[in-house]
Design a protein around this motif. Sequence first.
Motif, PDB file in Angstrom:
ATOM      1  N   ARG A   1     -15.621  25.467 -13.946  1.00 33.40           N
ATOM      2  CA  ARG A   1     -14.783  24.460 -14.597  1.00 33.40           C
ATOM      3  C   ARG A   1     -14.178  23.485 -13.588  1.00 33.40           C
ATOM      4  NH1 ARG A   1     -13.483  25.495 -19.913  1.00 33.40           N
ATOM      5  NH2 ARG A   1     -13.977  27.578 -20.696  1.00 33.40           N
ATOM      6  N   ALA A   2     -13.917  22.267 -14.067  1.00 35.46           N
ATOM      7  CA  ALA A   2     -13.258  21.269 -13.235  1.00 35.46           C
ATOM      8  C   ALA A   2     -11.887  21.783 -12.810  1.00 35.46           C
ATOM      9  CB  ALA A   2     -13.113  19.962 -14.013  1.00 35.46           C
ATOM     10  N   GLY A   3     -11.545  21.576 -11.551  1.00 33.18           N
ATOM     11  CA  GLY A   3     -10.267  22.044 -11.016  1.00 33.18           C
ATOM     12  C   GLY A   3     -10.356  23.372 -10.301  1.00 33.18           C
ATOM     13  N   THR A   4     -11.493  24.067 -10.412  1.00 32.25           N
ATOM     14  CA  THR A   4     -11.643  25.359  -9.741  1.00 32.25           C
ATOM     15  C   THR A   4     -11.514  25.179  -8.231  1.00 32.25           C
ATOM     16  OG1 THR A   4     -13.112  26.165 -11.480  1.00 32.25           O
ATOM     17  CG2 THR A   4     -13.183  27.321  -9.369  1.00 32.25           C
ATOM     18  N   GLY A   5     -10.584  25.896  -7.644  1.00 30.93           N
ATOM     19  CA  GLY A   5     -10.396  25.859  -6.197  1.00 30.93           C
ATOM     20  C   GLY A   5      -9.616  24.674  -5.674  1.00 30.93           C
ATOM     21  N   THR A   6      -9.176  23.758  -6.559  1.00 22.76           N
ATOM     22  CA  THR A   6      -8.499  22.545  -6.076  1.00 22.76           C
ATOM     23  C   THR A   6      -7.099  22.367  -6.660  1.00 22.76           C
ATOM     24  OG1 THR A   6      -9.490  21.201  -7.838  1.00 22.76           O
ATOM     25  CG2 THR A   6     -10.692  21.358  -5.751  1.00 22.76           C
ATOM     26  N   ILE A   7      -6.737  23.107  -7.709  1.00 19.97           N
ATOM     27  CA  ILE A   7      -5.433  22.901  -8.331  1.00 19.97           C
ATOM     28  C   ILE A   7      -4.322  23.462  -7.450  1.00 19.97           C
ATOM     29  CG2 ILE A   7      -6.332  22.849 -10.670  1.00 19.97           C
ATOM     30  CD1 ILE A   7      -5.585  25.735 -10.973  1.00 19.97           C
ATOM     31  N   ASP A   8      -3.106  22.964  -7.658  1.00 18.18           N
ATOM     32  CA  ASP A   8      -1.950  23.354  -6.850  1.00 18.18           C
ATOM     33  C   ASP A   8      -1.479  24.747  -7.264  1.00 18.18           C
ATOM     34  OD1 ASP A   8       0.346  23.575  -5.384  1.00 18.18           O
ATOM     35  OD2 ASP A   8       1.423  21.936  -6.376  1.00 18.18           O
ATOM     36  N   ARG A   9      -1.585  25.721  -6.353  1.00 19.99           N
ATOM     37  CA  ARG A   9      -1.142  27.079  -6.630  1.00 19.99           C
ATOM     38  C   ARG A   9       0.071  27.474  -5.782  1.00 19.99           C
ATOM     39  NH1 ARG A   9      -2.460  27.736 -11.548  1.00 19.99           N
ATOM     40  NH2 ARG A   9      -4.566  28.461 -12.013  1.00 19.99           N
ATOM     41  N   SER A  10       0.742  26.513  -5.171  1.00 19.67           N
ATOM     42  CA  SER A  10       1.969  26.820  -4.439  1.00 19.67           C
ATOM     43  C   SER A  10       3.086  27.139  -5.429  1.00 19.67           C
ATOM     44  CB  SER A  10       2.373  25.631  -3.566  1.00 19.67           C
ATOM     45  OG  SER A  10       2.576  24.480  -4.362  1.00 19.67           O
TER      46      SER A  10
ATOM     47  N   ARG B   1       6.237  33.178  -9.957  1.00 15.98           N
ATOM     48  CA  ARG B   1       4.909  32.988 -10.533  1.00 15.98           C
ATOM     49  C   ARG B   1       4.620  31.552 -10.965  1.00 15.98           C
ATOM     50  NH1 ARG B   1       4.936  38.355 -14.481  1.00 15.98           N
ATOM     51  NH2 ARG B   1       5.098  39.907 -12.795  1.00 15.98           N
ATOM     52  N   MET B   2       5.635  30.763 -11.184  1.00 12.92           N
ATOM     53  CA  MET B   2       5.433  29.384 -11.617  1.00 12.92           C
ATOM     54  C   MET B   2       4.888  28.561 -10.458  1.00 12.92           C
ATOM     55  SD  MET B   2       5.879  27.333 -14.319  1.00 12.92           S
ATOM     56  CE  MET B   2       7.224  27.952 -15.325  1.00 12.92           C
ATOM     57  N   THR B   3       3.671  28.055 -10.598  1.00 13.12           N
ATOM     58  CA  THR B   3       3.037  27.296  -9.524  1.00 13.12           C
ATOM     59  C   THR B   3       3.226  25.802  -9.724  1.00 13.12           C
ATOM     60  OG1 THR B   3       0.906  27.098 -10.658  1.00 13.12           O
ATOM     61  CG2 THR B   3       1.273  29.095  -9.354  1.00 13.12           C
ATOM     62  N   GLY B   4       2.801  25.049  -8.724  1.00 12.80           N
ATOM     63  CA  GLY B   4       2.880  23.600  -8.843  1.00 12.80           C
ATOM     64  C   GLY B   4       2.108  23.081 -10.035  1.00 12.80           C
ATOM     65  N   ARG B   5       0.950  23.670 -10.318  1.00 14.14           N
ATOM     66  CA  ARG B   5       0.155  23.272 -11.479  1.00 14.14           C
ATOM     67  C   ARG B   5       0.889  23.572 -12.781  1.00 14.14           C
ATOM     68  NH1 ARG B   5      -3.495  19.792 -13.570  1.00 14.14           N
ATOM     69  NH2 ARG B   5      -4.913  20.792 -15.043  1.00 14.14           N
ATOM     70  N   ASP B   6       1.517  24.753 -12.867  1.00 13.92           N
ATOM     71  CA  ASP B   6       2.296  25.093 -14.054  1.00 13.92           C
ATOM     72  C   ASP B   6       3.435  24.105 -14.254  1.00 13.92           C
ATOM     73  OD1 ASP B   6       0.811  27.456 -14.631  1.00 13.92           O
ATOM     74  OD2 ASP B   6       1.924  28.510 -13.076  1.00 13.92           O
ATOM     75  N   ARG B   7       4.103  23.742 -13.161  1.00 14.70           N
ATOM     76  CA  ARG B   7       5.210  22.791 -13.253  1.00 14.70           C
ATOM     77  C   ARG B   7       4.720  21.421 -13.696  1.00 14.70           C
ATOM     78  NH1 ARG B   7       9.900  23.470 -14.607  1.00 14.70           N
ATOM     79  NH2 ARG B   7       9.846  25.342 -13.290  1.00 14.70           N
ATOM     80  N   GLU B   8       3.556  21.002 -13.211  1.00  8.25           N
ATOM     81  CA  GLU B   8       2.982  19.724 -13.634  1.00  8.25           C
ATOM     82  C   GLU B   8       2.725  19.714 -15.141  1.00  8.25           C
ATOM     83  OE1 GLU B   8      -0.556  19.150 -11.433  1.00  8.25           O
ATOM     84  OE2 GLU B   8       0.443  18.979  -9.486  1.00  8.25           O
ATOM     85  N   GLN B   9       2.204  20.819 -15.665  1.00  3.66           N
ATOM     86  CA  GLN B   9       1.897  20.883 -17.097  1.00  3.66           C
ATOM     87  C   GLN B   9       3.167  20.857 -17.932  1.00  3.66           C
ATOM     88  OE1 GLN B   9      -0.479  24.448 -17.108  1.00  3.66           O
ATOM     89  NE2 GLN B   9      -2.395  23.348 -16.779  1.00  3.66           N
TER      90      GLN B   9
END
Length: 543
Positions: free
Chosen positions: A412-421, A508-516
């Motif tokens: 899927r698009a975003g695999t390995g590139t999304i913000d997980r900090s 557990r809340m990552t940068g990607r989760d915060r963006e969403q």
Amino acid sequence: MGDRRGSASERLPSSFRVASAWAPMAIPAFRVLWFAQLGSNIGTWMQTVGAQWYLVEVSAGAVVIALVQTASLAPAIVLSLPAGALADSLDRRKLLIAGSIASAIIATVLTVISAAGTLTPWTVLVITLLLGVTSTLTSPAWQAIQPELVPRELIAASSALGGVTVNGARAIGPALAGVVLSVFGTPVVFGINALSFVGAAAALIWWKRPPQQGLDDREPFTAAIRAGVRYVLSAALIRRILLRAALFALPGSAIWALLPLTAERLHLDSAGYGLLLGALGVGAVAGVFALPPARKHLTDTTIVAWSAALFAVTTFATAYWPLGPVLLTSAVGGLAWIGTLTVLNTALQLTLPQWVRSRGVSVYILVFMGTMALGSWLWGFLAQLFGASASLLAAAIVLALVALSTVMLPLRAGTGTIDRSVSLTWAEPRLQFTPAPTDGPVLVHVAYRVPDASRAPFLAAMRLVEGSRRRTGGYRWALYRGGEEEDLYLESFMVPSWAEHRRQETERMTGRDREQLDAAVAYTSGPPTEHHYFRQQQKERYP
């Protein structure tokens, strides 16, 4: 012998600060444990070859020979998830020492039985199963300690070198086992494996790492397993990685299970069988160095597709072709094997957030090794009914279909590139009482005011928020629209305990989760309001 700790970059000589492929070897702790893992992996491959060749010599049959792979991999089906939780909850160094010592004892028992001349096919399978148990229980911990051994800028290089320990062993172990079997016999092969575990335990005892952080506030064991499972079930990117791993492992297991029968078809002795496995290993080692430039020009999905196609050719060749072409295609197959595994492993590591990495890896091990175990039994069963060549042909056809399936089922698009900090933006709620960490479940309500014009994009954004809540520990998620106030929307979800909710928001809340979440809030007409509810019988305890 130098500094035994390897987690600080200041212990890296300045000449190695540029991340070359071999730079991690300048760190004493990494170097010692790297050689220990290499030696242990070589011993494991020698044990596998010795066990399978013994079964060939006693004419145990295709199913029993294939069950060696099943016995070594089946524990992953039952124990991978608990192993991941153990790696996140216990001192990893002590866990690895205990596992290495246990493996050494089990391998020594097999050596003594073999030397005494009382070895039977079922004894081999039982001992192999026990060694598979210890391997499964320590695999997540081995992977989890890697970031402790090198500074962050060398993690990629250390991962590549970790692949060398696996695939270098695949090249060396079988060939060495073939020679030792020819000259000294099966007991010596099993004895070398036992010594390799002793070496691993000695290296881990020598490694004096700082005390592991976070053990005082660790999650309860069963809660940690549930949190890991919830994350994987709610993470679409991870689920697709697991699907691609299973699709490749099922037909790919045929070669490893039936290669002894290919050696028999080619009239090879134990040394020749080792040569076949060694050719696969040589190709895998070459793939470690060939893959980085390939990934500059090809997408990960394309590499996965070509790897499956090339491994299909290798599988077909082992079924029908003579020795020379089989050796050549086996080297190509080894390259294809490491191509798929490296792409999927890298995607997994870069997509998983830190808090659930060991447990996510354990699910990957469960899926991949469990599918390998199932496939080994399946192809052995088909070989017993229709012959090894027919079974390998069927596996090659399935591998070709797996290659074609990447058109409909790519990574899927975003695999390995999304913000997980980790995103640390939670405002501690002002409760009227102080709940205990174990109090729960906790019902969380978040109210949003949404203008009519923003309703459609808000609802679309909240579908992503649902995935975030579930990944980080929430369940029974729902979104309600107000009946009396048309601009009011109420998000509702539950968390198993107050401690779990705090972890959800602070760990557990990552940068990607915060963006969403921020994307959904952008469609509202004010900041959301959050309330927490506890079961009445617990509330009555509070003043």
